[in-house]
Design an enzyme around this catalytic site. Structure first.
Site, mmCIF file in Angstrom:
data_model
loop_
_atom_site.group_PDB
_atom_site.id
_atom_site.type_symbol
_atom_site.label_atom_id
_atom_site.label_comp_id
_atom_site.label_asym_id
_atom_site.label_seq_id
_atom_site.Cartn_x
_atom_site.Cartn_y
_atom_site.Cartn_z
ATOM 1 N N GLU A 88 -2.571 -9.640 1.564
ATOM 2 C CA GLU A 88 -3.913 -9.279 2.018
ATOM 3 C C GLU A 88 -4.190 -7.886 1.468
ATOM 4 O O GLU A 88 -3.261 -7.139 1.177
ATOM 5 C CB GLU A 88 -3.966 -9.264 3.540
ATOM 6 N N SER B 152 -1.265 10.170 0.002
ATOM 7 C CA SER B 152 -0.821 8.780 -0.149
ATOM 8 C C SER B 152 -1.411 8.062 -1.349
ATOM 9 O O SER B 152 -0.817 7.120 -1.861
ATOM 10 C CB SER B 152 -1.128 8.006 1.120
ATOM 11 N N LYS C 262 1.633 2.286 -2.030
ATOM 12 C CA LYS C 262 1.784 0.854 -1.746
ATOM 13 C C LYS C 262 2.876 0.190 -2.592
ATOM 14 O O LYS C 262 3.533 -0.742 -2.158
ATOM 15 C CB LYS C 262 0.451 0.132 -1.964
#
Lengths: 398, 261
Positions: A113, A378, A91
């Site tokens: 969000e 990830s 991220k």
């Protein structure tokens, strides 16, 4: 009717677009222009490169997971270790880029969000780094599931606002973030966490995340002297998957596989597999595959992993599906939990529950792939440990 | 411009110098009252036009009051076809024009052309889609513009000046000016520059300009009514109906009307 000029926006085939309240059109233009300028500004790119190296910890390693490969029946399983990024997931590739862009646009207030909390943590981290005000919207349900990440965000100086409307998960947190943006559009930049939302977000987030696939492709060529036969990533909104896939899209012999959250199984109706079981529709500013009922109401998604618990998917994935370039499949909650254990035991790597869906696919189908497999690892699973322990002590997913 | 039911409401009012009163209600709300009954009550209390919200699960342009009304309506099982059926019951007896106010997805899912023809047949006069700005989807926009329904578009305080003529050219019935950047919802104060902004907009476009978002009292309605061709009251009315019932809502609408007269 007189002529209409189509709003300047990139689409992915027929998917994507800018289906937003009029109030946001100016802000989207502003982001698109600032991003176009930044893309060809060397000083911006240098700054991003410098932070990726010194703050994020890039390039992330490519790891040969031999014991996992043995269990999967394919000795060449390689993991792209995005879990080793600062904050523990991919991220941050996006949030550093967008926070830099916000600074360029003179916006001092950031909203985001978050579902699992990983994007919220990565946004709060970037905001601490650049001294920006940060407000993170998070569904009440997820605030409960991911208490540790809530505290992390607060520790980093962000305000976490629990969202109690609708299904109280990522979808509703996104609605609330958009409402905030509509209200505070002059002062605020909205760092969307995935390749969703109105143009230019899906392509901008893809570009920031494509560093995953660019590095991995180069590392693969270096280590193995060839490209992978198959590239696998989990898909919720789809940002790690697009980041991994995008640099391979033109390598036509490389199979690309996206693994959605199958929840309790597609036939149960409790899942988040928008591409496998959805139909095209408009949510959060773009046209893409969507879980919806016969009346066009968005259906609640379900997944054991908060980060995949989203009824939509990035519009570029919809396009890649319809083109047949990426094959989308799913893994159930049960398969993901099993993979969560397997990777921990076999490799000493605790994956995020989201990532565990990609691992589950490799465990099931690895033997049938004729050649090396590249998997996007990830994120790390520390955030999920207490949640999984609780599920297992209850003996049920509900 | 289409010679529509909506434009024929504005023409005589503009001569009289009175702004149109446009109450908003969410279809299927309050739960337990039929929507046609609510529409009757609004028409009886002096509404010139009515905005009827077709509930959507993810109303991202709406504040908490209209979100809650949409959510409870959907929880109670309201379907798009139910909304149209209620509208046709009202239309059999009354001529007050009704604008359907909703989001794009329920309309696409229903089938755009089917929706336009069924809505027309059931007596709708206009359509407003909060998440379809001018230029977002030319094909969809063209199909709506070619239907008998007036296509109501929004102008926001953040809309750049050069975009306004294009929005006006692609609108019919009236132009909806959003009183402030933000979502729907009652506010205790209006922005000071609102009157000037509306005056500027009216001088630029050949359509009536209606103002909405945040107008919640008869005093505010009168103030905005002096500067515009119409006033939309949404959240304040929805809240009164939620808390005190349809009759209380109707009395509130009558007070708003008195403030505009």
């Amino acid at each position: 009717m007189t002529k209409i000029t189509q709003i300047q926006s990139d689409r992915f085939g027929s998917f994507g677009g800018r289906y937003v309240p009029e109030t946001l059109i100016g802000a989207l233009d502003e982001v698109a222009i600032a991003y176009a300028e930044a893309s060809c500004d060397e000083s911006f790119q240098d700054e991003l490169k410098r932070l990726n190296a010194s703050f994020v910890g890039r390039p992330t390693p490519l790891y040969h997971a031999e014991r996992l490969g043995e269990a999967a029946g394919n000795r060449d399983v390689w993991l792209k270790r995005e879990d080793l990024n600062h904050t523990g997931a991919h991220k941050i590739n996006n949030t550093i880029g967008q926070a830099l862009l916000a600074g360029r646009m003179g916006k001092r207030r950031i909203i985001a969000e978050t579902g699992a909390g990983q994007h919220g943590v990565a946004t709060a981290t970037a905001c601490a780094l650049f001294d920006l005000e940060c407000v993170v919207y998070m569904g009440e349900e997820d605030v409960k599931r991911q208490a540790l990440n809530v505290y992390r965000m607060q520790l980093l100086g962000a305000e976490v606002r629990p969202v109690s409307s609708g299904t109280r998960t990522l979808k509703d947190a996104t609605n609330e973030a958009i409402r905030d943006w509509v209200t505070n559009v002059d002062s605020t930049h909205y760092i969307i966490g995935s390749v969703v939302g109105p143009d230019p977000f899906p392509r901008m987030v893809r570009d920031f995340q494509s560093i995953i696939g660019r590095e991995a492709r180069e590392q693969f060529l270096e280590c193995l002297g060839r490209l992978p036969a198959s590239v696998v990533a989990c898909v919720g909104g789809g940002s790690n998957a697009i980041g991994m896939f995008h640099p391979f899209v033109c390598d036509e012999y490389v199979e690309l596989v996206g693994v959605e959250a199958g929840g309790s199984g597609i036939e149960s109706g409790r899942h988040s597999a928008s591409l496998a079981a959805g139909t095209p529709g408009v949510l959060h500013g773009s046209l893409s595959y969507l879980l919806q009922d016969s009346d066009g109401q968005v259906l609640p998604a379900h997944s054991v992993s908060a980060g995949l618990d989203y009824p939509g998917v990035g519009p570029e994935h919809s396009h890649l599906k319809d083109m047949g370039r990426v094959r989308y499949t799913f893994a159930t909650d049960e398969q993901a939990l099993e993979a969560f254990h397997k990777l921990s035991e076999l490799e000493g790597i605790i994956p995020a529950l989201e990532t565990a869906h990609a691992i589950a696919y490799v465990l099931e189908y690895g033997a049938s792939v004729n050649g090396p497999i590249l998997v996007c690892l990830s994120g790390r699973g520390d955030k999920d440990v207490s949640h999984v322990a609780e599920i297992e002590s209850r003996g049920s997913f509900l | 411009m289409k010679a529509s039911a909506i434009s024929s409401v504005f023409a005589p009012l503009q001569e009289k110098g009175r702004a149109a009163l446009i109450p908003y209600v969410t279809a299927g709300h309050p739960v337990g009252d039929s929507t046609s009954t609510v529409l009757h009550a609004l028409a009886d209390s002096g509404a010139d036009l009515i905005e009827l919200g077709v509930p959507f699960s993810d109303p991202l342009a709406d504040g908490p009051t209209i979100q809650d009304s949409s959510f409870s309506s959907l929880q109670n099982g309201t379907k798009v076809e139910d909304v149209l059926a209620e509208l046709s019951i009202f239309r059999a007896e009354r001529t007050t024009p009704v604008v359907l106010f909703t989001y794009l997805n329920p309309v696409l899912r229903y089938g755009l052309e089917d929706f336009l023809s069924d809505a027309t047949e059931c007596g709708a006069s206009g359509l407003l889609l909060t998440d379809l700005p001018v230029g977002a989807d030319c094909e969809v926009e063209r199909t709506i513009a070619e239907s008998p329904l007036d296509f109501i578009r929004l102008v926001a305080p953040t809309t750049r000046a050069e975009r306004v003529p294009e929005i006006a050219e692609n609108s019919s019935g009236f132009l909806y000016y959003i009183s402030r950047a933000g979502v729907t919802g009652a506010r205790s104060q209006l922005r000071e520059s609102l009157g000037d902004e509306v005056a500027e907009l009216r001088s630029q476009v050949g359509l009536p300009v209606v103002v909405g978002f945040g107008i919640s009292t008869p005093e505010q309605a009168r103030e905005v009514g002096c500067a515009s061709d119409g006033v939309v009251i949404g959240s304040a009315l929805v809240r009164i109906m939620e808390e005190s019932g349809v009759e209380a809502g109707a009395r509130f609408v009558a007070r708003l009307r008195a403030a505009l007269d």
